[in-house]
Write a protein that holds these residues in place. Structure first.
Motif, PDB file in Angstrom:
ATOM      1  N   THR A  20      34.849  41.368 -13.841  1.00  0.00           N
ATOM      2  CA  THR A  20      35.837  42.445 -13.897  1.00  0.00           C
ATOM      3  C   THR A  20      35.548  43.479 -12.811  1.00  0.00           C
ATOM      4  O   THR A  20      36.452  43.935 -12.106  1.00  0.00           O
ATOM      5  CB  THR A  20      35.820  43.117 -15.283  1.00  0.00           C
ATOM      6  OG1 THR A  20      36.227  42.168 -16.281  1.00  0.00           O
ATOM      7  CG2 THR A  20      36.754  44.321 -15.325  1.00  0.00           C
ATOM      8  N   LEU A  21      34.298  43.840 -12.668  1.00  0.00           N
ATOM      9  CA  LEU A  21      33.906  44.831 -11.654  1.00  0.00           C
ATOM     10  C   LEU A  21      34.114  44.290 -10.242  1.00  0.00           C
ATOM     11  O   LEU A  21      34.651  44.988  -9.373  1.00  0.00           O
ATOM     12  CB  LEU A  21      32.442  45.219 -11.856  1.00  0.00           C
ATOM     13  CG  LEU A  21      32.144  46.059 -13.104  1.00  0.00           C
ATOM     14  CD1 LEU A  21      30.648  46.173 -13.335  1.00  0.00           C
ATOM     15  CD2 LEU A  21      32.769  47.450 -12.997  1.00  0.00           C
ATOM     16  N   ALA A  22      33.699  43.052  -9.994  1.00  0.00           N
ATOM     17  CA  ALA A  22      33.848  42.478  -8.660  1.00  0.00           C
ATOM     18  C   ALA A  22      35.314  42.335  -8.277  1.00  0.00           C
ATOM     19  O   ALA A  22      35.699  42.606  -7.137  1.00  0.00           O
ATOM     20  CB  ALA A  22      33.149  41.129  -8.597  1.00  0.00           C
ATOM     21  N   ASN A  23      36.132  41.901  -9.218  1.00  0.00           N
ATOM     22  CA  ASN A  23      37.563  41.750  -8.939  1.00  0.00           C
ATOM     23  C   ASN A  23      38.230  43.093  -8.671  1.00  0.00           C
ATOM     24  O   ASN A  23      39.280  43.152  -8.025  1.00  0.00           O
ATOM     25  CB  ASN A  23      38.261  41.050 -10.102  1.00  0.00           C
ATOM     26  CG  ASN A  23      37.954  39.563 -10.141  1.00  0.00           C
ATOM     27  OD1 ASN A  23      37.710  38.938  -9.115  1.00  0.00           O
ATOM     28  ND2 ASN A  23      37.945  38.989 -11.330  1.00  0.00           N
ATOM     29  N   ALA A  24      37.617  44.176  -9.183  1.00  0.00           N
ATOM     30  CA  ALA A  24      38.150  45.518  -8.944  1.00  0.00           C
ATOM     31  C   ALA A  24      37.593  46.130  -7.662  1.00  0.00           C
ATOM     32  O   ALA A  24      37.909  47.278  -7.329  1.00  0.00           O
ATOM     33  CB  ALA A  24      37.836  46.426 -10.135  1.00  0.00           C
ATOM     34  N   GLY A  25      36.743  45.378  -6.943  1.00  0.00           N
ATOM     35  CA  GLY A  25      36.238  45.854  -5.658  1.00  0.00           C
ATOM     36  C   GLY A  25      34.851  46.459  -5.675  1.00  0.00           C
ATOM     37  O   GLY A  25      34.413  47.044  -4.688  1.00  0.00           O
ATOM     38  N   TYR A  26      34.124  46.307  -6.802  1.00  0.00           N
ATOM     39  CA  TYR A  26      32.798  46.892  -6.913  1.00  0.00           C
ATOM     40  C   TYR A  26      31.708  45.829  -6.742  1.00  0.00           C
ATOM     41  O   TYR A  26      31.914  44.653  -7.045  1.00  0.00           O
ATOM     42  CB  TYR A  26      32.619  47.567  -8.276  1.00  0.00           C
ATOM     43  CG  TYR A  26      33.652  48.622  -8.572  1.00  0.00           C
ATOM     44  CD1 TYR A  26      33.589  49.875  -7.963  1.00  0.00           C
ATOM     45  CD2 TYR A  26      34.704  48.371  -9.450  1.00  0.00           C
ATOM     46  CE1 TYR A  26      34.546  50.847  -8.229  1.00  0.00           C
ATOM     47  CE2 TYR A  26      35.672  49.329  -9.719  1.00  0.00           C
ATOM     48  CZ  TYR A  26      35.592  50.569  -9.108  1.00  0.00           C
ATOM     49  OH  TYR A  26      36.542  51.516  -9.361  1.00  0.00           O
ATOM     50  N   ARG A  27      30.567  46.272  -6.286  1.00  0.00           N
ATOM     51  CA  ARG A  27      29.378  45.411  -6.263  1.00  0.00           C
ATOM     52  C   ARG A  27      28.648  45.606  -7.586  1.00  0.00           C
ATOM     53  O   ARG A  27      28.233  46.722  -7.912  1.00  0.00           O
ATOM     54  CB  ARG A  27      28.467  45.787  -5.098  1.00  0.00           C
ATOM     55  CG  ARG A  27      27.162  44.995  -5.057  1.00  0.00           C
ATOM     56  CD  ARG A  27      26.198  45.596  -4.055  1.00  0.00           C
ATOM     57  NE  ARG A  27      24.906  44.912  -4.076  1.00  0.00           N
ATOM     58  CZ  ARG A  27      23.780  45.440  -3.616  1.00  0.00           C
ATOM     59  NH1 ARG A  27      23.792  46.663  -3.083  1.00  0.00           N
ATOM     60  NH2 ARG A  27      22.644  44.758  -3.669  1.00  0.00           N
ATOM     61  N   ALA A  28      28.491  44.546  -8.365  1.00  0.00           N
ATOM     62  CA  ALA A  28      27.875  44.629  -9.680  1.00  0.00           C
ATOM     63  C   ALA A  28      26.555  43.875  -9.688  1.00  0.00           C
ATOM     64  O   ALA A  28      26.500  42.699  -9.339  1.00  0.00           O
ATOM     65  CB  ALA A  28      28.811  44.053 -10.739  1.00  0.00           C
ATOM     66  N   VAL A  29      25.483  44.575 -10.081  1.00  0.00           N
ATOM     67  CA  VAL A  29      24.154  43.973 -10.153  1.00  0.00           C
ATOM     68  C   VAL A  29      23.611  44.185 -11.561  1.00  0.00           C
ATOM     69  O   VAL A  29      23.536  45.312 -12.046  1.00  0.00           O
ATOM     70  CB  VAL A  29      23.193  44.595  -9.129  1.00  0.00           C
ATOM     71  CG1 VAL A  29      21.802  43.990  -9.267  1.00  0.00           C
ATOM     72  CG2 VAL A  29      23.721  44.413  -7.712  1.00  0.00           C
ATOM     73  N   ALA A  30      23.245  43.089 -12.221  1.00  0.00           N
ATOM     74  CA  ALA A  30      22.664  43.158 -13.565  1.00  0.00           C
ATOM     75  C   ALA A  30      21.252  42.610 -13.511  1.00  0.00           C
ATOM     76  O   ALA A  30      21.029  41.496 -13.040  1.00  0.00           O
ATOM     77  CB  ALA A  30      23.511  42.361 -14.551  1.00  0.00           C
ATOM     78  N   ILE A  31      20.290  43.380 -13.973  1.00  0.00           N
ATOM     79  CA  ILE A  31      18.892  42.931 -13.952  1.00  0.00           C
ATOM     80  C   ILE A  31      18.438  42.574 -15.365  1.00  0.00           C
ATOM     81  O   ILE A  31      18.999  43.056 -16.356  1.00  0.00           O
ATOM     82  CB  ILE A  31      17.953  43.991 -13.348  1.00  0.00           C
ATOM     83  CG1 ILE A  31      17.876  45.234 -14.257  1.00  0.00           C
ATOM     84  CG2 ILE A  31      18.387  44.388 -11.952  1.00  0.00           C
ATOM     85  CD1 ILE A  31      16.776  46.210 -13.841  1.00  0.00           C
ATOM     86  N   ASP A  32      17.433  41.723 -15.435  1.00  0.00           N
ATOM     87  CA  ASP A  32      16.734  41.465 -16.691  1.00  0.00           C
ATOM     88  C   ASP A  32      15.534  42.397 -16.728  1.00  0.00           C
ATOM     89  O   ASP A  32      14.663  42.331 -15.845  1.00  0.00           O
ATOM     90  CB  ASP A  32      16.269  40.010 -16.775  1.00  0.00           C
ATOM     91  CG  ASP A  32      17.410  39.050 -17.081  1.00  0.00           C
ATOM     92  OD1 ASP A  32      18.549  39.522 -17.239  1.00  0.00           O
ATOM     93  OD2 ASP A  32      17.160  37.826 -17.143  1.00  0.00           O
ATOM     94  N   LEU A  33      15.490  43.255 -17.723  1.00  0.00           N
ATOM     95  CA  LEU A  33      14.417  44.244 -17.823  1.00  0.00           C
ATOM     96  C   LEU A  33      13.072  43.567 -18.115  1.00  0.00           C
ATOM     97  O   LEU A  33      13.033  42.428 -18.607  1.00  0.00           O
ATOM     98  CB  LEU A  33      14.757  45.261 -18.911  1.00  0.00           C
ATOM     99  CG  LEU A  33      15.929  46.191 -18.578  1.00  0.00           C
ATOM    100  CD1 LEU A  33      16.361  46.981 -19.799  1.00  0.00           C
ATOM    101  CD2 LEU A  33      15.564  47.130 -17.423  1.00  0.00           C
ATOM    102  N   PRO A  34      11.962  44.235 -17.820  1.00  0.00           N
ATOM    103  CA  PRO A  34      10.636  43.635 -18.011  1.00  0.00           C
ATOM    104  C   PRO A  34      10.437  43.103 -19.430  1.00  0.00           C
ATOM    105  O   PRO A  34      10.754  43.781 -20.409  1.00  0.00           O
ATOM    106  CB  PRO A  34       9.681  44.798 -17.723  1.00  0.00           C
ATOM    107  CG  PRO A  34      10.446  45.691 -16.817  1.00  0.00           C
ATOM    108  CD  PRO A  34      11.874  45.590 -17.252  1.00  0.00           C
TER     109      PRO A  34
END
Length: 296
Positions: free
Chosen positions: A142-156
């Motif tokens: 949804t974010l990428a299609n709206a023109g945003y760079r989306a980064v999701a990390i796995d926390l420690p």
């Protein structure tokens, strides 16, 4: 043995014991059978190619949610997106060394494949979740299609970062340097941070000490909100959208009461949703998210 060879040999052997008229009928029948076997074999090979060389994507709707699984590309098919629009985005995975962690952290990234991105969004997660939830629920796309760079990390200690040791115990405020280093190494600043539940222990110190690195803050019933004083909340000028489900009567209400002291905030309630409100009603969550981001 080629498709149809075994069938042809069997029919020829049977014809030795039949009359002339029966042999004529058998010849016609055998032609049909052999063609069916050959076509069927070719179709099976096509299915095997699609099933093994290219892992198909699936889309299912349940409780108004849209779930996606990325599709693996093969040499013959090339890169393939999840929907028609996915040809316009780039999907990648990687790991990043972060200060204070014993092992690298895993991350997923989705961004528009052409043109400039509007801004960078960093998505954190709760204790029972990982970056994969943001992928499955459709938020990353949804974010990428709206023109945003989306980064999701796995926390420690969680997801595919399970071998990384957390800098502090769960429930304690982590050093602001943790997310500062994440943003620096992934080149995310200024960044919008989405922070549900457990991730509050990481996002709140970052919000308090590194305001200049944040474009906006979107807490979703995070923990540790009681560890920030009213004076500290008042000093934070970062635009914030407080999101919670109206059925989250414990942490949702506690965090709302504390976060409402932020100097520049708005509140969004997702009706009929619990603690992980973005999973209970993804459509409403995505609308609230994109509307807020469009106003920054």
């Amino acid at each position: 043995m080629a498709p149809g060879t075994y069938a042809a040999d069997s029919i020829t052997h049977l014809a030795l014991y039949m009359t002339s008229s029966q042999q004529i009928l058998l010849t016609l029948f055998s032609s049909v059978v052999i063609n069916i076997v050959i076509i069927g074999g070719s179709f099976r090979l096509l299915l095997l190619h699609q099933g093994e060389a290219c892992e198909p994507f699936w889309v299912s709707k349940s409780s108004r949610s849209l779930r996606h699984r990325p599709r693996r590309a093969c040499n013959n098919c090339g890169p393939i997106g999840l929907t028609r629009k996915m040809s316009q985005v780039e999907v990648s995975e990687g790991s990043v060394e972060v200060q204070g962690c014993t092992s690298p952290l895993f991350y997923r990234q989705i961004r528009p494949s052409s043109g400039d991105t509007k801004m960078s969004i960093l998505l954190l997660h709760g204790r029972s979740f990982s970056s994969e939830n943001w992928l499955n629920v459709g938020t990353l796309h949804t974010l990428a299609n709206a023109g945003y760079r989306a980064v999701a990390i796995d926390l420690p200690g969680l997801g595919r970062s399970s071998s990384a040791e957390a800098p502090v115990a769960v429930g304690e405020l982590a050093p602001a340097a943790f997310l500062t280093d994440v943003c620096k190494r992934l080149e995310l600043s200024p960044v919008v941070v989405i922070s549900p539940s457990l991730s509050g222990m990481y996002s709140l110190p970052f919000l308090l000490q590194q305001q200049h690195l944040l474009r906006a803050y979107i807490p979703i019933a995070p923990i540790c909100t009681e560890k920030i004083s009213a004076q500290q909340y008042h000093s934070i000028k970062v635009p914030s959208l407080i999101v919670y489900g109206d059925r989250d009567t414990s942490l949702g209400q506690v965090s709302l009461n504390n976060l409402s002291q932020l100097a520049n905030h708005s509140v969004a309630v997702i009706k009929g949703a619990g603690h992980a409100c973005y999973l209970d009603d993804p459509d409403t969550w995505h609308r609230l998210l994109t509307d807020f981001l469009s106003q920054l």
